[in-house]
Design a protein around this motif. Structure first.
Motif, PDB file in Angstrom:
ATOM      1  N   SER A  49       0.840  -1.198   0.000  1.00 53.11           N
ATOM      2  CA  SER A  49       0.000   0.000   0.000  1.00 53.11           C
ATOM      3  C   SER A  49       0.874   1.246   0.000  1.00 53.11           C
ATOM      4  N   GLU A  50       0.291   2.379  -0.308  1.00 49.87           N
ATOM      5  CA  GLU A  50       1.027   3.641  -0.286  1.00 49.87           C
ATOM      6  C   GLU A  50       1.489   3.993   1.124  1.00 49.87           C
ATOM      7  N   ALA A  51       0.848   3.414   2.154  1.00 46.89           N
ATOM      8  CA  ALA A  51       1.245   3.654   3.542  1.00 46.89           C
ATOM      9  C   ALA A  51       2.337   2.690   3.990  1.00 46.89           C
ATOM     10  N   GLY A  52       2.682   1.701   3.133  1.00 48.28           N
ATOM     11  CA  GLY A  52       3.760   0.774   3.456  1.00 48.28           C
ATOM     12  C   GLY A  52       3.333  -0.595   3.955  1.00 48.28           C
ATOM     13  N   SER A  53       2.046  -0.851   4.096  1.00 53.18           N
ATOM     14  CA  SER A  53       1.581  -2.182   4.499  1.00 53.18           C
ATOM     15  C   SER A  53       1.760  -3.149   3.340  1.00 53.18           C
ATOM     16  N   VAL A  54       2.189  -4.379   3.649  1.00 52.70           N
ATOM     17  CA  VAL A  54       2.416  -5.387   2.618  1.00 52.70           C
ATOM     18  C   VAL A  54       1.409  -6.519   2.804  1.00 52.70           C
ATOM     19  N   PHE A  55       0.700  -6.842   1.737  1.00 54.31           N
ATOM     20  CA  PHE A  55      -0.261  -7.945   1.722  1.00 54.31           C
ATOM     21  C   PHE A  55       0.330  -9.031   0.834  1.00 54.31           C
ATOM     22  N   GLU A  56       0.652 -10.196   1.433  1.00 50.32           N
ATOM     23  CA  GLU A  56       1.289 -11.275   0.685  1.00 50.32           C
ATOM     24  C   GLU A  56       0.404 -12.501   0.567  1.00 50.32           C
ATOM     25  N   GLU A  57      -0.201 -12.882   1.657  1.00 47.33           N
ATOM     26  CA  GLU A  57      -1.008 -14.097   1.659  1.00 47.33           C
ATOM     27  C   GLU A  57      -2.375 -13.824   1.038  1.00 47.33           C
ATOM     28  N   GLU A  58      -2.845 -14.794   0.341  1.00 52.03           N
ATOM     29  CA  GLU A  58      -4.189 -14.755  -0.246  1.00 52.03           C
ATOM     30  C   GLU A  58      -4.387 -13.659  -1.292  1.00 52.03           C
ATOM     31  N   VAL A  59      -3.308 -13.117  -1.859  1.00 53.71           N
ATOM     32  CA  VAL A  59      -3.451 -12.167  -2.960  1.00 53.71           C
ATOM     33  C   VAL A  59      -3.745 -12.990  -4.207  1.00 53.71           C
ATOM     34  N   ASP A  60      -4.947 -12.829  -4.730  1.00 54.75           N
ATOM     35  CA  ASP A  60      -5.394 -13.577  -5.904  1.00 54.75           C
ATOM     36  C   ASP A  60      -5.770 -12.579  -6.991  1.00 54.75           C
ATOM     37  N   LEU A  61      -4.946 -12.507  -8.028  1.00 56.35           N
ATOM     38  CA  LEU A  61      -5.187 -11.527  -9.089  1.00 56.35           C
ATOM     39  C   LEU A  61      -5.994 -12.087 -10.249  1.00 56.35           C
ATOM     40  N   SER A  62      -6.510 -13.324 -10.110  1.00 51.85           N
ATOM     41  CA  SER A  62      -7.402 -13.842 -11.147  1.00 51.85           C
ATOM     42  C   SER A  62      -8.734 -13.097 -11.090  1.00 51.85           C
ATOM     43  N   ASP A  63      -8.957 -12.381  -9.990  1.00 49.41           N
ATOM     44  CA  ASP A  63     -10.114 -11.513  -9.819  1.00 49.41           C
ATOM     45  C   ASP A  63      -9.594 -10.225  -9.177  1.00 49.41           C
ATOM     46  N   ASP A  64     -10.413  -9.222  -9.050  1.00 51.08           N
ATOM     47  CA  ASP A  64      -9.971  -7.983  -8.422  1.00 51.08           C
ATOM     48  C   ASP A  64      -9.601  -8.236  -6.964  1.00 51.08           C
ATOM     49  N   PHE A  65      -8.532  -7.580  -6.500  1.00 47.37           N
ATOM     50  CA  PHE A  65      -8.060  -7.722  -5.128  1.00 47.37           C
ATOM     51  C   PHE A  65      -8.423  -6.468  -4.353  1.00 47.37           C
ATOM     52  N   CYS A  66      -8.960  -6.660  -3.143  1.00 46.57           N
ATOM     53  CA  CYS A  66      -9.309  -5.534  -2.286  1.00 46.57           C
ATOM     54  C   CYS A  66      -9.041  -5.922  -0.832  1.00 46.57           C
ATOM     55  N   GLU A  67      -8.440  -4.998  -0.095  1.00 46.51           N
ATOM     56  CA  GLU A  67      -8.119  -5.228   1.319  1.00 46.51           C
ATOM     57  C   GLU A  67      -8.127  -3.868   2.000  1.00 46.51           C
ATOM     58  N   TYR A  68      -8.227  -3.878   3.332  1.00 47.16           N
ATOM     59  CA  TYR A  68      -8.201  -2.628   4.087  1.00 47.16           C
ATOM     60  C   TYR A  68      -6.830  -2.436   4.713  1.00 47.16           C
ATOM     61  N   CYS A  69      -6.239  -1.275   4.525  1.00 42.58           N
ATOM     62  CA  CYS A  69      -4.936  -0.935   5.097  1.00 42.58           C
ATOM     63  C   CYS A  69      -5.182  -0.119   6.366  1.00 42.58           C
ATOM     64  N   GLU A  70      -4.909  -0.736   7.513  1.00 37.16           N
ATOM     65  CA  GLU A  70      -5.121  -0.047   8.791  1.00 37.16           C
ATOM     66  C   GLU A  70      -4.130   1.096   8.978  1.00 37.16           C
ATOM     67  N   LYS A  71      -2.911   0.906   8.511  1.00 35.44           N
ATOM     68  CA  LYS A  71      -1.868   1.940   8.653  1.00 35.44           C
ATOM     69  C   LYS A  71      -2.277   3.225   7.926  1.00 35.44           C
ATOM     70  N   GLY A  72      -2.810   3.082   6.722  1.00 40.27           N
ATOM     71  CA  GLY A  72      -3.208   4.243   5.939  1.00 40.27           C
ATOM     72  C   GLY A  72      -4.683   4.580   6.047  1.00 40.27           C
ATOM     73  N   GLU A  73      -5.432   3.744   6.776  1.00 39.67           N
ATOM     74  CA  GLU A  73      -6.878   3.917   6.953  1.00 39.67           C
ATOM     75  C   GLU A  73      -7.589   4.110   5.613  1.00 39.67           C
ATOM     76  N   ALA A  74      -7.284   3.203   4.682  1.00 44.41           N
ATOM     77  CA  ALA A  74      -7.892   3.299   3.346  1.00 44.41           C
ATOM     78  C   ALA A  74      -7.984   1.907   2.722  1.00 44.41           C
ATOM     79  N   SER A  75      -8.850   1.786   1.757  1.00 40.54           N
ATOM     80  CA  SER A  75      -8.963   0.531   1.007  1.00 40.54           C
ATOM     81  C   SER A  75      -7.841   0.455  -0.017  1.00 40.54           C
ATOM     82  N   VAL A  76      -7.297  -0.738  -0.175  1.00 43.31           N
ATOM     83  CA  VAL A  76      -6.237  -1.002  -1.141  1.00 43.31           C
ATOM     84  C   VAL A  76      -6.837  -1.907  -2.204  1.00 43.31           C
TER      85      VAL A  76
END
Length: 172
Positions: A133-160
């Motif tokens: 994320s732009e705030a520096g959080s790294v999402f590694e597990e369960e990242v599946d790009l065969s479909d759109d990926f969406c997660e919440y970044c607590e550090k940046g308080e925004a959706s990634v």
């Protein structure tokens, strides 16, 4: 020595980088360049696993397939980012694989040297890429790009998000 690049692009939302996993297991399809109908789908290639070949034009490779009627194996070798074969020529941008850092721009993530075959397909799998994320959080597990990926970044308080993931093979 034909070199092919797997290039990807996507639309980023609060993402600074899309990075291939260090020891990725790439699921690709390859074809016989002399016969477009002879395709091997869903073969896996890992840069850490070599196939040793005897009496071949290369000592070892990351993938070896024998097409119907062929006397020799066709091979694919993964090239690392520092390979001299990927050095840019005059006034060219670097074609070395690495992270995707710009939204909606093609960027190489894998480079391969092919002899007697051509890559023609790719299937993204779970955990092949890390999303930063732009705030520096790294999402590694369960990242599946065969479909759109969406997660919440607590550090940046925004959706990634990573949307519209596309790929293509290009020849150097």
């Amino acid at each position: 020595m034909p070199i092919f690049l797997l290039e990807v692009r996507a639309t980023f939302d609060f993402v600074s980088a899309l990075t291939p996993a260090p020891d990725n297991e790439w699921k690709i399809s390859v074809k016989n360049p002399l016969n477009d109908f002879e395709v091997k789908e869903g073969v896996t290639v890992r840069s850490s696993e070599l196939v040793e070949l005897e009496n071949a034009h290369v000592a070892d490779a990351h993938l070896a397939v024998k097409f119907e009627g062929a006397s020799k194996y066709s091979t694919l070798t993964v090239l690392d980012a520092g390979s001299s074969a990927l050095k840019p020529k005059k006034k060219q941008a670097s074609r070395a694989p690495g992270p995707v850092t710009a939204s909606e721009e093609w960027a190489p993530v894998l480079a391969v040297d092919c002899r007697g075959l051509e890559p023609c397909g790719y299937e993204p799998g779970v955990g092949e890429f890390a999303v930063t994320s732009e705030a520096g959080s790294v999402f590694e597990e369960e990242v599946d790009l065969s479909d759109d990926f969406c997660e919440y970044c607590e550090k940046g308080e925004a959706s990634v998000g990573v949307e519209g993931f596309e790929w293509r093979w290009t020849a150097l």
